[in-house]
Scaffold this motif. Sequence first.
Motif, short mmCIF file in Angstrom:
data_model
loop_
_atom_site.label_atom_id
_atom_site.label_comp_id
_atom_site.label_asym_id
_atom_site.label_seq_id
_atom_site.Cartn_x
_atom_site.Cartn_y
_atom_site.Cartn_z
N GLY A 112 6.69 -3.33 -3.05
CA GLY A 112 6.26 -4.71 -3.23
C GLY A 112 5.06 -5.10 -2.38
N ASN A 113 4.76 -4.29 -1.39
CA ASN A 113 3.65 -4.60 -0.47
C ASN A 113 2.62 -3.47 -0.41
N ILE A 114 2.56 -2.67 -1.46
CA ILE A 114 1.70 -1.49 -1.45
C ILE A 114 0.23 -1.84 -1.23
N TYR A 115 -0.23 -2.94 -1.80
CA TYR A 115 -1.64 -3.29 -1.64
C TYR A 115 -1.94 -3.71 -0.20
N THR A 116 -1.02 -4.42 0.43
CA THR A 116 -1.18 -4.79 1.83
C THR A 116 -1.15 -3.56 2.71
N ILE A 117 -0.23 -2.65 2.41
CA ILE A 117 -0.15 -1.41 3.19
C ILE A 117 -1.44 -0.61 3.04
N GLN A 118 -1.97 -0.54 1.82
CA GLN A 118 -3.22 0.19 1.60
C GLN A 118 -4.37 -0.41 2.41
N SER A 119 -4.42 -1.75 2.49
CA SER A 119 -5.55 -2.37 3.18
C SER A 119 -5.36 -2.46 4.69
N GLU A 120 -4.10 -2.61 5.15
CA GLU A 120 -3.87 -2.82 6.58
C GLU A 120 -3.34 -1.60 7.32
N ALA A 121 -2.71 -0.68 6.59
CA ALA A 121 -2.08 0.46 7.27
C ALA A 121 -2.16 1.71 6.41
#
Length: 131
Positions: A97-106
């Motif tokens: 559910g947070n893959i895009y945030t993980i890609q950009s932040e971590a």
Amino acid sequence: ICVTGVSFQTFRMMKRYLYLMDTPGEAVLSDTAIACLRDGELLRLAHTLETPRLLQYCIDRFVDGLTAATAISRLCFAIDHGLPLELQKTTREFIAGNIYTIQSEASGSLDQLKRPDTVDFAVELLKLALW
């Protein structure tokens, strides 16, 4: 009971639970004790010693600490220590559910999924990211 591989603070929290059936209240915990909860040390011990109420308490704290920066390492921790499948599922759902945030932040944390036991999940994430 012989307990090894845990910090003194974690052992103290477990002892308190075993003697008083008392889960640690975060309002009165030291930073070290809170870290033991958040990093999964008490969770691992609660799972090993099969203490269901404390285990659930620790799972809730573990899940509360999921962020883009911590989710993948927590999933690997849960797999490595044979923690409950429901916890692994919840963590996987958070990651998906947070893959895009993980890609950009971590994005560097995604490398941790290059393991035989997570490769299928990594493929699922790749598909999500491409859509």
